[in-house]
Each structure stands twice: as C-alpha cells, then as structure tokens.
Scaffold this motif. Structure first.
Motif, PDB file in Angstrom:
ATOM      1  N   UNK A  19      16.256  -1.285   2.975  1.00 30.30           N
ATOM      2  CA  UNK A  19      16.645  -2.577   3.571  1.00 30.30           C
ATOM      3  C   UNK A  19      16.170  -2.658   5.019  1.00 30.30           C
ATOM      4  N   UNK A  20      16.321  -1.562   5.760  1.00 30.26           N
ATOM      5  CA  UNK A  20      15.851  -1.550   7.161  1.00 30.26           C
ATOM      6  C   UNK A  20      14.333  -1.747   7.223  1.00 30.26           C
ATOM      7  N   UNK A  21      13.630  -1.062   6.337  1.00 24.75           N
ATOM      8  CA  UNK A  21      12.169  -1.217   6.300  1.00 24.75           C
ATOM      9  C   UNK A  21      11.811  -2.676   6.020  1.00 24.75           C
ATOM     10  N   UNK A  22      12.513  -3.292   5.067  1.00 26.37           N
ATOM     11  CA  UNK A  22      12.228  -4.691   4.708  1.00 26.37           C
ATOM     12  C   UNK A  22      12.490  -5.621   5.895  1.00 26.37           C
TER      13      UNK A  22
ATOM     14  N   UNK B 256      10.581  -6.127  -0.584  1.00 31.14           N
ATOM     15  CA  UNK B 256      11.251  -4.953  -1.175  1.00 31.14           C
ATOM     16  C   UNK B 256      10.257  -4.142  -2.023  1.00 31.14           C
ATOM     17  N   UNK B 257       9.347  -4.840  -2.711  1.00 33.07           N
ATOM     18  CA  UNK B 257       8.353  -4.134  -3.537  1.00 33.07           C
ATOM     19  C   UNK B 257       7.257  -3.534  -2.659  1.00 33.07           C
ATOM     20  N   UNK B 258       6.922  -4.230  -1.567  1.00 36.61           N
ATOM     21  CA  UNK B 258       5.887  -3.725  -0.661  1.00 36.61           C
ATOM     22  C   UNK B 258       6.380  -2.518   0.134  1.00 36.61           C
ATOM     23  N   UNK B 259       7.683  -2.505   0.450  1.00 37.33           N
ATOM     24  CA  UNK B 259       8.223  -1.433   1.295  1.00 37.33           C
ATOM     25  C   UNK B 259       8.601  -0.188   0.494  1.00 37.33           C
TER      26      UNK B 259
ATOM     27  N   UNK C 280       5.122  -0.261 -15.807  1.00 33.66           N
ATOM     28  CA  UNK C 280       3.706   0.076 -15.727  1.00 33.66           C
ATOM     29  C   UNK C 280       2.877  -0.934 -14.946  1.00 33.66           C
ATOM     30  N   UNK C 281       3.446  -2.104 -14.696  1.00 33.49           N
ATOM     31  CA  UNK C 281       2.676  -3.148 -14.008  1.00 33.49           C
ATOM     32  C   UNK C 281       3.452  -3.640 -12.797  1.00 33.49           C
ATOM     33  N   UNK C 282       2.776  -3.714 -11.666  1.00 33.20           N
ATOM     34  CA  UNK C 282       3.416  -4.319 -10.503  1.00 33.20           C
ATOM     35  C   UNK C 282       2.337  -4.690  -9.494  1.00 33.20           C
ATOM     36  N   UNK C 283       2.068  -5.981  -9.406  1.00 31.13           N
ATOM     37  CA  UNK C 283       0.955  -6.420  -8.570  1.00 31.13           C
ATOM     38  C   UNK C 283       1.217  -6.165  -7.086  1.00 31.13           C
TER      39      UNK C 283
ATOM     40  N   UNK D  17      -0.417  -3.266  -2.274  1.00 32.41           N
ATOM     41  CA  UNK D  17      -0.027  -2.519  -1.078  1.00 32.41           C
ATOM     42  C   UNK D  17      -0.476  -1.055  -1.159  1.00 32.41           C
ATOM     43  N   UNK D  18      -0.667  -0.541  -2.368  1.00 32.24           N
ATOM     44  CA  UNK D  18      -1.288   0.789  -2.505  1.00 32.24           C
ATOM     45  C   UNK D  18      -2.730   0.718  -1.997  1.00 32.24           C
TER      46      UNK D  18
END
Ligand SMILES: [Zn+2]
Length: 287
Positions: free
Chosen positions: A41-44, A71-74, A143-146, A151-152
């Motif tokens: 949460x802090x990162x977000x 949240x997905x990027x962090x 298995x999928x997450x755009x 961000x990778x």
C-alpha cells in the motif's frame, strides 16, 4: 517540507475501502502477510504520487483504475523498490485494446508495414500503455497479467533494451544468465515440438490449435525473444506460481530471490498445479 525541497509530490493515503475492494479482486496477493500488504500500500501511494495517468481515446482514469493499475505494477517491486521505475512518469490507459503501426525490414530488405492490436506496451524511456479491460483487476486469470508483463519490461529496460536481464546484484548475475538461457532454450524446444505435433489440417492460428498450445508451461509468446520470456515468466511467477515452479523450479527459485517473494508459499492450495492446463485466453501482441 522535505518533499518540497526534493521536488517530490506528497504521497496521499489511498482510501481504505477502495484499497480493500481492489486488493480483494486480485487473486494473487495471498502470499503477502499483513506487513507485506502494508508495504504494498505504501509503495502504491508513492507510485500514485510520482506517476501521471492519462486517459486515451476518451477513457477517464478514475481512482479505481489508478489503484487497480498501481497495485499490480507495484507487486513486482515490493522489495526491489520504486527506483526501478524511475525512467518514466506517464501511464496511458485506453478504453480497449489499441492499434500500433509497425514497420519491419526482413532479411531480403523488404519493408513490411502492418498494425498490431495491443493489450499493453512499454516504451523504452517512455510511457507504459495499457488497455483497461485487460488491466482491470476483476478480469485477471492465472498465467496472464498485462500490467505485470509491461512493468517487468520496465524493470528489464532500466539498463537499456529489454533483453531479459534487468539490473542485478553481482551475486545473482551468473545464475541469472545460466538459468534464464536454459529455461528459454527449453521452452523454445517445447514450442517447436508442439508446433510439429499439430496435424496439417489444423490451422495453428485457430482456436482449434489451443489444445496443443495448452500443453506448454507458458504462453507461446514467451518464445519471441529473451525479453518477452522474462516478462511472460514474471506474469506466471506472480499469477500462476505453482505451475511455473512445477515446470521450471530453478527459474522459480531465481525469481523468488530476485523479487524477494515466494508466491507459492501461501497461495491457495489446489489451484493450477503443474501439468494441468491453464485457463485459455488469446494473447494479443504486446510490446
Ligand atoms: Zn512484451
């Protein structure tokens, strides 16, 4: 005051109800304990203060979308830190998949121009571009997450072009190179074998061919090049960890050390063990 002196924008707290709603929609945070979720949460909050969201083609980026993407990027940089994303500020969000014009020159010197339909794209030194229906936390499957994928790429691009090797601590470098190369070559060989097994009367591009490609431990897009292999394997690491660990235990252990997380440890039991087929979903080309 310090923030102002350093030219940083102040991180505003995320509304707790919004945070809970978005976190509850994501099935792949189960390995985080209370302290892990608090750090996320802090990162977000810091991420939202540092990045600029722009809606494209009439899309309005509301708080739900901002937090859903944050949240997905962090998650991948939970322990790596946000400095891994320092080379860009903008995140562009489309209301649907978007079209990117492409131009390539083949070995014979012939120029090919065509359009790619994309769910996401990470531009070197530039923005991350996402399609909201693909990035929406409520639309994720194992298995999928755009968002994690793009961000990778950003992690990978922190030291130049996306080549499958992000900046690494010296101690991880030899192991990274050997493990990634071994897994990538194994995956390409498996894809070749699957393609050779598809009968001639089945179009490999048609949904009929899915039954063959589902035998693979990762989406076939991972065979594109080492940069795409890293991005697709990172998606699998966070969203389908048992399957990745079952097929590529050394790669899984390497990622666990790199990301400082062990998603299998508390992931719900009985979900997509290695060897079972993942949920089928067509992957549009992604940058
Ligand atoms: Zn990609």
């Amino acid at each position: 005051m310090l923030d102002r002196l350093l030219g940083r924008s102040r991180a505003a707290p995320i509304d707790p109800r919004l945070w809970q709603r978005v976190a509850d929609a994501l099935p792949f945070l189960a390995h985080l304990d209370g302290a892990g979720l608090q750090l996320l949460k802090q990162r977000c909050e810091r991420f939202l203060a540092e990045k600029q969201f722009s809606g494209a083609a009439g899309f309005e980026v509301d708080d739900e979308a901002r937090v859903g993407i944050a949240i997905q990027a962090c998650l991948p940089v939970l322990h790596l830190g946000l400095s891994a994303y320092r080379d860009f500020v903008e995140i562009v969000v489309y209301p649907d998949r978007f079209v990117a014009p492409r131009r390539t020159i083949d070995d014979a010197g012939v120029v090919h121009e065509y359009d790619d339909e994309l769910a996401g794209e990470a531009m070197e030194g530039g923005p991350v571009v996402l399609s909201w229906p693909d990035a929406d936390p409520s639309a994720q499957c194992p298995g999928y997450n755009v968002v994690i994928h793009e961000f990778a790429h950003k992690l990978d691009m922190a030291d130049g072009a996306a080549d499958g090797a992000p900046p690494l601590p010296a101690a991880l470098r030899p192991r990274w190179s050997a493990t990634m190369t071994g897994a990538y070559e194994d995956f390409c060989a498996r894809l070749d074998a699957v393609e050779a097994a598809i009968p001639r009367h089945v179009d490999p591009e048609s949904p009929q061919a899915d039954a063959w490609f589902e035998r693979l431990p990762l989406d076939p897009y991972a065979a594109t090049d080492p940069g795409e292999f890293f991005a697709v394997a990172a998606e699998a690491f966070f969203t389908d960890p048992r399957r990745l660990k079952g097929h590529y235990p050394r790669l899984y252990a390497l990622f666990a050390d790199y990301f400082g997380q062990d998603p299998v440890r508390q992931a719900p039991a009985g979900k997509d063990p290695a060897g079972q087929n993942p949920a089928t979903r067509s992957r549009p080309a992604a940058g």
